[in-house]
Design a protein around this motif. Structure first.
Motif, PDB file in Angstrom:
ATOM      1  N   ALA A  53      66.899  23.270  52.066  1.00  0.00           N
ATOM      2  CA  ALA A  53      67.073  22.132  51.166  1.00  0.00           C
ATOM      3  C   ALA A  53      68.238  22.359  50.209  1.00  0.00           C
ATOM      4  N   ALA A  54      68.426  23.607  49.769  1.00  0.00           N
ATOM      5  CA  ALA A  54      69.526  23.909  48.846  1.00  0.00           C
ATOM      6  C   ALA A  54      70.879  23.760  49.535  1.00  0.00           C
ATOM      7  N   VAL A  55      70.926  24.007  50.837  1.00  0.00           N
ATOM      8  CA  VAL A  55      72.183  23.926  51.588  1.00  0.00           C
ATOM      9  C   VAL A  55      72.471  22.495  52.024  1.00  0.00           C
ATOM     10  N   ASP A  56      71.430  21.724  52.289  1.00  0.00           N
ATOM     11  CA  ASP A  56      71.569  20.374  52.824  1.00  0.00           C
ATOM     12  C   ASP A  56      72.443  19.497  51.937  1.00  0.00           C
ATOM     13  N   SER A 109      77.441  27.904  51.790  1.00  0.00           N
ATOM     14  CA  SER A 109      76.957  28.533  53.019  1.00  0.00           C
ATOM     15  C   SER A 109      75.493  28.952  52.888  1.00  0.00           C
ATOM     16  N   VAL A 110      74.820  29.016  54.014  1.00  0.00           N
ATOM     17  CA  VAL A 110      73.431  29.469  54.049  1.00  0.00           C
ATOM     18  C   VAL A 110      73.350  30.892  53.509  1.00  0.00           C
ATOM     19  N   ASP A 111      74.294  31.734  53.878  1.00  0.00           N
ATOM     20  CA  ASP A 111      74.286  33.119  53.405  1.00  0.00           C
ATOM     21  C   ASP A 111      74.384  33.199  51.887  1.00  0.00           C
ATOM     22  N   ALA A 112      75.210  32.348  51.293  1.00  0.00           N
ATOM     23  CA  ALA A 112      75.349  32.348  49.834  1.00  0.00           C
ATOM     24  C   ALA A 112      74.037  31.935  49.173  1.00  0.00           C
TER      25      ALA A 112
END
Length: 125
Positions: A78-81, A86-89
């Protein structure tokens, strides 16, 4: 020691101050401060989920470790959407925050000496 407040899926759970030490001991059965320090940039998300599962169940939440892990994954997604990140961040930010919360429980669960005196030394068994 202090009262520990947790929120999971919008519901609040509390561990009273009188049980904070016991909670710290229960979390330490899953992961220790020393172990968390070795993770560096490679946190163990399943261990984090297990540790938070212990805390939530200790506070009265009926939840499995798998449900906690699924909630972690959903929060990261949800935070990336829709964001330019980046997902990694996001995973790294989540891990830093989660580890800080676990360390808080483990540090605050330690007994106090009741003053400015240094805690007594103990012999490790």
């Amino acid at each position: 020691m202090k009262q520990i407040n947790l929120t999971f899926r919008g519901e609040s759970f509390t561990v009273p101050e009188s049980r904070a030490f016991d909670l710290g001991a229960a979390v330490e059965e899953v992961v220790t401060l020393a172990e968390m320090q070795t993770w560096g940039r490679h946190p163990r998300y399943f261990k984090i989920a297990r540790a938070f599962g212990v805390m939530l169940r200790f506070a009265g939440c009926k939840v499995s470790d798998a449900e906690v892990k699924a909630e972690i994954d959903a929060s990261i997604a949800a935070a990336v959407d829709g964001e330019d990140v980046s997902v990694d961040a996001v995973k790294e930010i989540f891990a830093v925050q989660a580890i800080a919360q676990l360390q808080d429980v483990l540090f605050d669960g330690a007994p106090t000496t009741g003053g400015d005196a240094a805690p007594e030394k103990t012999i490790a068994s």
